[in-house]
Scaffold this motif. Sequence first.
Motif, PDB file in Angstrom:
ATOM      1  N   ARG A 138       0.853  -1.187   0.000  1.00 54.02           N
ATOM      2  CA  ARG A 138       0.000   0.000   0.000  1.00 54.02           C
ATOM      3  C   ARG A 138       0.887   1.235   0.000  1.00 54.02           C
ATOM      4  NH1 ARG A 138      -4.367   0.251   4.623  1.00 54.02           N
ATOM      5  NH2 ARG A 138      -2.477   0.432   5.886  1.00 54.02           N
ATOM      6  N   GLU A 139       0.510   2.218  -0.812  1.00 52.56           N
ATOM      7  CA  GLU A 139       1.309   3.434  -0.885  1.00 52.56           C
ATOM      8  C   GLU A 139       0.398   4.655  -0.946  1.00 52.56           C
ATOM      9  OE1 GLU A 139       3.708   3.249  -4.394  1.00 52.56           O
ATOM     10  OE2 GLU A 139       2.016   3.370  -5.755  1.00 52.56           O
ATOM     11  N   GLY A 140       0.924   5.761  -0.466  1.00 53.31           N
ATOM     12  CA  GLY A 140       0.159   6.992  -0.490  1.00 53.31           C
ATOM     13  C   GLY A 140       0.209   7.630  -1.856  1.00 53.31           C
ATOM     14  N   VAL A 141      -0.935   8.098  -2.353  1.00 50.80           N
ATOM     15  CA  VAL A 141      -0.978   8.721  -3.656  1.00 50.80           C
ATOM     16  C   VAL A 141      -1.391  10.190  -3.595  1.00 50.80           C
ATOM     17  CG1 VAL A 141      -1.354   6.570  -4.917  1.00 50.80           C
ATOM     18  CG2 VAL A 141      -3.328   7.882  -4.094  1.00 50.80           C
ATOM     19  N   SER A 142      -2.089  10.592  -2.539  1.00 52.01           N
ATOM     20  CA  SER A 142      -2.526  11.974  -2.470  1.00 52.01           C
ATOM     21  C   SER A 142      -2.848  12.350  -1.026  1.00 52.01           C
ATOM     22  CB  SER A 142      -3.750  12.197  -3.359  1.00 52.01           C
ATOM     23  OG  SER A 142      -4.091  13.564  -3.418  1.00 52.01           O
ATOM     24  N   CYS A 143      -2.892  13.655  -0.807  1.00 57.96           N
ATOM     25  CA  CYS A 143      -3.141  14.150   0.548  1.00 57.96           C
ATOM     26  C   CYS A 143      -3.706  15.561   0.451  1.00 57.96           C
ATOM     27  CB  CYS A 143      -1.821  14.162   1.323  1.00 57.96           C
ATOM     28  SG  CYS A 143      -1.919  14.716   3.024  1.00 57.96           S
ATOM     29  N   ILE A 144      -4.555  15.915   1.407  1.00 60.07           N
ATOM     30  CA  ILE A 144      -5.024  17.287   1.510  1.00 60.07           C
ATOM     31  C   ILE A 144      -5.082  17.668   2.978  1.00 60.07           C
ATOM     32  CG2 ILE A 144      -7.489  16.668   1.484  1.00 60.07           C
ATOM     33  CD1 ILE A 144      -7.886  19.297  -0.188  1.00 60.07           C
ATOM     34  N   ARG A 145      -4.659  18.887   3.255  1.00 55.11           N
ATOM     35  CA  ARG A 145      -4.616  19.368   4.637  1.00 55.11           C
ATOM     36  C   ARG A 145      -5.769  20.336   4.850  1.00 55.11           C
ATOM     37  NH1 ARG A 145       0.777  20.054   8.104  1.00 55.11           N
ATOM     38  NH2 ARG A 145      -0.146  20.807  10.052  1.00 55.11           N
ATOM     39  N   SER A 146      -6.441  20.182   5.975  1.00 53.33           N
ATOM     40  CA  SER A 146      -7.655  20.961   6.210  1.00 53.33           C
ATOM     41  C   SER A 146      -7.364  22.433   6.470  1.00 53.33           C
ATOM     42  CB  SER A 146      -8.421  20.384   7.405  1.00 53.33           C
ATOM     43  OG  SER A 146      -7.638  20.489   8.587  1.00 53.33           O
ATOM     44  N   GLY A 180       2.154  21.765   5.272  1.00 57.89           N
ATOM     45  CA  GLY A 180       2.123  20.963   4.070  1.00 57.89           C
ATOM     46  C   GLY A 180       1.383  19.656   4.294  1.00 57.89           C
ATOM     47  N   CYS A 181       1.444  18.783   3.307  1.00 52.64           N
ATOM     48  CA  CYS A 181       0.707  17.529   3.369  1.00 52.64           C
ATOM     49  C   CYS A 181       1.506  16.418   2.726  1.00 52.64           C
ATOM     50  CB  CYS A 181      -0.643  17.691   2.661  1.00 52.64           C
ATOM     51  SG  CYS A 181      -1.918  16.563   3.254  1.00 52.64           S
ATOM     52  N   TYR A 182       1.458  15.253   3.351  1.00 51.27           N
ATOM     53  CA  TYR A 182       2.099  14.067   2.798  1.00 51.27           C
ATOM     54  C   TYR A 182       1.347  12.860   3.326  1.00 51.27           C
ATOM     55  CZ  TYR A 182       5.488  10.512   1.630  1.00 51.27           C
ATOM     56  OH  TYR A 182       6.086   9.401   1.115  1.00 51.27           O
ATOM     57  N   PRO A 183       1.010  11.901   2.461  1.00 53.80           N
ATOM     58  CA  PRO A 183       0.255  10.726   2.910  1.00 53.80           C
ATOM     59  C   PRO A 183       1.151   9.723   3.627  1.00 53.80           C
ATOM     60  CG  PRO A 183       0.662  10.571   0.559  1.00 53.80           C
ATOM     61  CD  PRO A 183       1.205  11.900   0.991  1.00 53.80           C
TER      62      PRO A 183
END
Length: 126
Positions: A44-52, A105-108
């Motif tokens: 499983r890998e992170g593909v996207s992220c959003i910070r509130s 910032g954001c990172y999954p």
Amino acid sequence: VQLQASGGGLVQPGGSLRLSCAMSGFTLDDYRIGWFQKAPGKEREGVSCIRSSDGSTYYADSVKGRFTVSRDNAKNTVYLQMDSLTQEDTAVYYCGVDLKPPGYGCYPDQSAVDYWGKGTLVTVSS
């Protein structure tokens, strides 16, 4: 805290899908929602992220330019718009929330996820 991922399905190569991650059970000004992809035979890998807090986003190189992450604060929902899908995008997609995001910032980051939603299967096939 609950996360409910939905929107997966079968789509032809070149097609589009929009995944949703409905969130409930917490009220914080600053958290990050990551989208993670578990493809057959792969980790499983992170593909996207959003910070509130500031709307900052992140995209893995494999999806950059094709996927778009967004949020609807009124609906407590985060979306992943997936365009120009290829067979390599076939995977179970999970959303996860990090309730204590560091810095900015954001990172999954899978190790930072506090709660996971159940996965939703995306199959890209002709």
